[in-house]
Write a protein that holds these residues in place. Structure first.
Motif, PDB file in Angstrom:
ATOM      1  N   PRO A   1      -3.621  -4.874   5.629  1.00  0.00           N
ATOM      2  CA  PRO A   1      -3.600  -6.055   5.459  1.00  0.00           C
ATOM      3  C   PRO A   1      -4.019  -6.968   6.843  1.00  0.00           C
ATOM      4  O   PRO A   1      -4.482  -6.279   7.750  1.00  0.00           O
ATOM      5  CB  PRO A   1      -2.129  -6.485   5.375  1.00  0.00           C
TER       6      PRO A   1
ATOM      7  N   ASP B   1      -2.850  -9.559   8.153  1.00  0.00           N
ATOM      8  CA  ASP B   1      -1.642 -10.043   8.955  1.00  0.00           C
ATOM      9  C   ASP B   1      -1.104  -8.615   9.798  1.00  0.00           C
ATOM     10  O   ASP B   1      -0.807  -7.566   9.112  1.00  0.00           O
ATOM     11  CB  ASP B   1      -0.544 -10.372   7.831  1.00  0.00           C
TER      12      ASP B   1
ATOM     13  N   LEU C   1       2.415  -7.292   9.247  1.00  0.00           N
ATOM     14  CA  LEU C   1       2.781  -6.501   7.875  1.00  0.00           C
ATOM     15  C   LEU C   1       1.845  -5.348   8.135  1.00  0.00           C
ATOM     16  O   LEU C   1       2.506  -4.105   7.537  1.00  0.00           O
ATOM     17  CB  LEU C   1       2.067  -7.372   6.804  1.00  0.00           C
ATOM     18  N   ARG C   2       0.625  -5.284   8.687  1.00  0.00           N
ATOM     19  CA  ARG C   2       0.037  -3.988   9.013  1.00  0.00           C
ATOM     20  C   ARG C   2       0.811  -2.965   9.579  1.00  0.00           C
ATOM     21  O   ARG C   2       0.956  -2.037   9.224  1.00  0.00           O
ATOM     22  CB  ARG C   2      -1.362  -4.412   9.594  1.00  0.00           C
TER      23      ARG C   2
ATOM     24  N   ARG D   1       4.150  -3.023  10.053  1.00  0.00           N
ATOM     25  CA  ARG D   1       5.328  -2.541   9.089  1.00  0.00           C
ATOM     26  C   ARG D   1       4.818  -1.621   8.009  1.00  0.00           C
ATOM     27  O   ARG D   1       5.652  -0.458   8.186  1.00  0.00           O
ATOM     28  CB  ARG D   1       5.756  -3.670   8.585  1.00  0.00           C
ATOM     29  N   ILE D   2       3.764  -1.536   7.355  1.00  0.00           N
ATOM     30  CA  ILE D   2       3.142  -0.644   6.536  1.00  0.00           C
ATOM     31  C   ILE D   2       2.812   0.529   7.216  1.00  0.00           C
ATOM     32  O   ILE D   2       3.346   1.779   6.728  1.00  0.00           O
ATOM     33  CB  ILE D   2       1.952  -1.346   5.948  1.00  0.00           C
TER      34      ILE D   2
ATOM     35  N   ALA E   1       5.675  -3.110   1.300  1.00  0.00           N
ATOM     36  CA  ALA E   1       4.414  -3.704   1.520  1.00  0.00           C
ATOM     37  C   ALA E   1       4.375  -4.946   0.800  1.00  0.00           C
ATOM     38  O   ALA E   1       3.664  -5.892   0.491  1.00  0.00           O
ATOM     39  CB  ALA E   1       3.444  -2.738   0.638  1.00  0.00           C
TER      40      ALA E   1
ATOM     41  N   PRO F   1      -0.877  -6.725  -0.728  1.00  0.00           N
ATOM     42  CA  PRO F   1      -1.120  -8.074   0.512  1.00  0.00           C
ATOM     43  C   PRO F   1      -2.809  -8.132   0.546  1.00  0.00           C
ATOM     44  O   PRO F   1      -3.755  -7.558  -0.225  1.00  0.00           O
ATOM     45  CB  PRO F   1      -1.122  -7.207   1.719  1.00  0.00           C
TER      46      PRO F   1
END
Length: 407
Positions: free
Chosen positions: A27, A29, A32-33, A35-36, A394, A398
């Motif tokens: 992603p 972001d 978010l990246r 977190r993934i 996810a 995304p």
């Protein structure tokens, strides 16, 4: 709800391994990246096993790498490295992994990011985006594909493989902002650190490969030939080492407080301790005689003693050894060491065996300049396919990157 899948390659590079991605598969972001990526690795894991992820539950195997087309005319690819905490929801993007640097060229060739000759050696010019430095990898190629099998043996890796030459050009690092930093951030080759509750420590604070701190082993009450259980089973010693590391980070301008260094910047700077040659038995059972090495060196990574030596730690050792007056250089003062245009090579013992690394260092107008550091590593693809991420992490598909890593 089905899981979300992402193309990935699981690779070994040097004495480390990690999960590799092309930049456009993650992603845009950053939150978010991360977190993934944390979920892919299996962190944070209070059990410290990474049972539900791709991580190996050690600082050497809890890593992620992003590679994309370079934003620079003088490089082929940009490379971003993340050190993933095992038990905390943190990915430290502040430094490089010298070992996984060896796998970036092979990954880029296999993914079609860099053309390769039919046979011979492919030159891959890598921009290390974390620290803003250039790496040139010489990757052996056969029949148009990366040659991974060979007879090159690397202490800390069980099986032989094909050698990859790595040149770290001007390896004085900045702070991940793409600008080169001062080799000695305090302006001194030796500083005295006042660490509350623990005492005073003479240390060399250097930016080479990664920001690194060197102290004498005897300052910690050690001999320099200790193995992992000797250090990692001693909670009090680990706490002392982290306190030294955190206060040095503040002195180097890398953190505003020791607490910040410990909680938000666990990967860099790294703390290493060195000593005069002393025999020991490596973790493989190999006997390392004092005549085989110029010094003993150990480095801590993510709060624990490393099982071998970080690649960037090896660079820092070579550079520091070549400069008179440093903690490392003082151990080698009885040897005639070449300065100016000649490359200096040092052999050091680490928990898994022996390593040699060279650095080209010059003194110009009273300041030390590092032209390059050179070492050999190997790399191998372990798995190529997809990693799966629960949709709860996810979310909906995304927006992925379409640009390069650094713009």
């Amino acid at each position: 709800m089905p899981q979300y899948k992402i193309p990935a390659v699981y690779m070994r590079g040097g004495t480390s391994k990690g999960v590799f991605f092309t930049a456009d598969s993650l992603p845009l972001d950053a939150a978010l990246r991360d977190r993934i990526l944390l979920r892919i690795v299996g962190s944070p894991d209070p059990y410290e096993k990474h049972t539900d992820g791709m991580g190996g539950a050690t600082s050497s195997t809890s890593k992620v790498v992003l590679v994309g087309p370079s934003s620079r005319d003088d490089c082929d690819v940009d490379y971003l490295f993340g050190a993933v905490s095992i038990d905390q929801p943190v990915i430290d993007w502040s430094g490089n992994c010298g070992n996984l640097s060896a796998a970036v060229g092979p990954f880029a060739i296999a993914r079609g990011l860099v053309p390769a000759p039919r046979d011979g050696v492919a030159t891959v010019r890598i921009w290390q985006a974390n620290i803003g430095a250039k790496i040139v990898a010489q990757v052996p190629v056969k029949d148009g594909e990366v040659e991974e099998e060979g007879d090159f043996e690397l202490d800390g890796v069980t099986f032989p493989a094909a050698p990859i030459r790595l040149e770290f050009l001007d390896p004085a690092t900045g702070d991940g902002d793409g600008e080169a930093g001062s080799l000695f951030p305090t302006g001194n080759v030796v500083d005295v650190l006042d660490v509350p509750g623990h005492g005073h420590y003479r240390a060399t604070l250097i930016n080479a490969g990664n920001p690194t701190i060197f102290i004498d082993a005897d300052a910690l009450g050690l001999h320099g030939n200790e193995m992992q259980p000797d250090i990692n089973d001693d909670a009090a010693l680990l706490a002392k080492c982290e306190a030294i590391r955190a206060h040095a980070a503040v002195r180097m301008g890398l953190a505003s407080s020791a607490h910040e260094a410990t909680t938000l910047r666990p990967a860099t700077p790294k703390l290493a301790f060195v000593a005069r040659p002393r025999a020991y038995t490596a973790s493989s059972g190999k006997h390392v005689d004092s005549s085989m090495i110029d010094l003993n060196a150990r480095i801590l990574s993510m709060g624990k003693l490393h099982h071998a030596m970080t690649g960037t730690g090896a660079i820092a050792i070579a550079v520091t050894a070549a400069i008179r007056g440093t903690v490392v250089g003082a151990l080698l003062r009885e040897r005639e060491r070449a300065q100016a245009a000649e490359a200096s090579t040092v052999r050091f013992g680490h928990p898994s065996g022996v390593m040699s690394v060279g650095a080209q260092v010059n003194e110009h107008d009273g300041a030390w300049v590092v032209t390059k550091a050179v070492m050999y590593r190997s790399a191998r693809r372990l798995m190529d396919g997809h990693v799966f991420v629960p949709s709860s992490v996810a979310g909906t598909e995304p927006r992925m990157r379409s640009d390069n890593l650094v713009s």
